[in-house]
Design a protein around this motif. Structure first.
Motif, short mmCIF file in Angstrom:
data_model
loop_
_atom_site.label_atom_id
_atom_site.label_comp_id
_atom_site.label_asym_id
_atom_site.label_seq_id
_atom_site.Cartn_x
_atom_site.Cartn_y
_atom_site.Cartn_z
N MET A 33 0.84 -1.20 0.00
CA MET A 33 0.00 0.00 0.00
C MET A 33 0.87 1.25 0.00
SD MET A 33 -2.95 0.93 2.76
CE MET A 33 -4.08 2.30 2.48
N PRO A 34 0.51 2.26 -0.77
CA PRO A 34 1.28 3.51 -0.74
C PRO A 34 1.12 4.21 0.59
CG PRO A 34 -0.73 3.78 -2.02
CD PRO A 34 -0.62 2.32 -1.72
N ALA A 35 1.82 5.31 0.73
CA ALA A 35 1.75 6.07 1.98
C ALA A 35 0.32 6.54 2.25
CB ALA A 35 2.69 7.26 1.90
N LYS B 247 3.58 3.29 4.95
CA LYS B 247 4.24 4.57 5.20
C LYS B 247 3.20 5.55 5.77
CE LYS B 247 7.71 4.02 1.57
NZ LYS B 247 7.31 2.64 1.23
N VAL B 248 3.43 6.00 6.99
CA VAL B 248 2.48 6.88 7.68
C VAL B 248 2.98 8.32 7.60
CG1 VAL B 248 1.46 7.46 9.91
CG2 VAL B 248 1.71 5.07 9.23
N GLY C 250 -3.01 13.87 -3.16
CA GLY C 250 -3.26 12.58 -3.78
C GLY C 250 -3.17 11.40 -2.84
N LEU C 251 -2.60 11.58 -1.63
CA LEU C 251 -2.50 10.46 -0.70
C LEU C 251 -3.84 10.25 0.01
CD1 LEU C 251 0.95 11.09 1.04
CD2 LEU C 251 0.43 9.48 -0.79
N ALA D 171 -6.49 -3.11 3.84
CA ALA D 171 -6.00 -4.08 2.85
C ALA D 171 -7.10 -4.53 1.89
CB ALA D 171 -5.42 -5.30 3.56
N SER D 172 -8.36 -4.42 2.32
CA SER D 172 -9.46 -4.86 1.47
C SER D 172 -9.88 -3.80 0.46
CB SER D 172 -10.67 -5.22 2.35
OG SER D 172 -11.24 -4.05 2.94
#
Length: 208
Positions: free
Chosen positions: A56-58, A117-118, A127-128, A204-205
């Motif tokens: 997963m991205p940040a 990444k938090v 965009g996050l 995650a889903s």
């Protein structure tokens, strides 16, 4: 005679101080060490070892919000068998920081520990995805004088580009190992870790 009176006064004061030192002492609690990483949410990812979580991205995570009672270091409990409508403070026990601060720190740390990444709201880039969490319940309740449990209920929302992607409420209840402030602190820490695992599975889903 005057010297004897002064000596008696000094001895009496010392005795009183000794008695006071043997009384209840103020104690502060927090959630303790974070411990081992949470189990991978393989059933929620559809894969193994939480692969989609780690890929997963940040994500931007805002601090947990909640009622004013959780923005205080006082520790509260309820006697469900006496008056469930009354929240009572412990006289000699308190939190090291506020429950909102503890939950914010723990949830961010657990999510980061899982490989995500938090990013804080002050450092976020456009965009996050954004995760907001609001605590609806954070309590220790006594079913009897010798048995208590802790409960946390939290509403989590994910936004992307200022649009709501999904929202879910997570609730955990854990039996306290002892019917006191220490037992409540331990159970509330376990509830928070459990909710962190639930949130990881939920993230995650989601479509990446």
């Amino acid at each position: 005679m005057k010297k004897n009176i002064i000596l008696i006064a000094i001895v009496a004061a010392a005795a009183l101080a000794g008695c006071a030192s043997k009384g209840p002492q103020p104690t502060t609690y927090d959630f303790g060490p974070m411990g081992a990483p949470l189990p991978a949410a393989s059933t929620a990812t559809g894969g193994t070892d939480g692969a989609r979580i780690l890929a997963m991205p940040a994500i931007v995570i805002a601090d947990v919000s909640g009622p004013a009672s959780l923005d205080s270091q006082r520790m509260y409990y309820r006697l469900m068998y006496a008056d469930a409508l009354q929240s009572r403070p412990y006289a000699y026990n308190s939190w090291a920081v506020t429950p909102l601060q503890m939950m914010s720190q723990r949830l961010k740390a657990r999510i980061a520990q899982a490989g995500v990444k938090v990013v804080s709201t002050t450092d976020s880039a456009g965009g996050l995805p954004l995760l907001r969490m609001e605590a609806d319940d954070f309590s220790q309740s006594f079913d009897s004088a010798t048995q208590s449990s802790a409960s946390i209920s939290m509403r989590a929302s994910v936004f992307r580009n200022h649009k709501l992607v999904d929202q879910r409420t997570f609730t955990r209840t854990v039996r306290a190992p002892s019917a006191d402030a220490a037992g409540g602190a331990s159970a509330l820490a376990e509830c928070t870790d459990g909710i962190a695992a639930d949130i990881l599975a939920w993230l995650a889903s989601m479509p990446q």
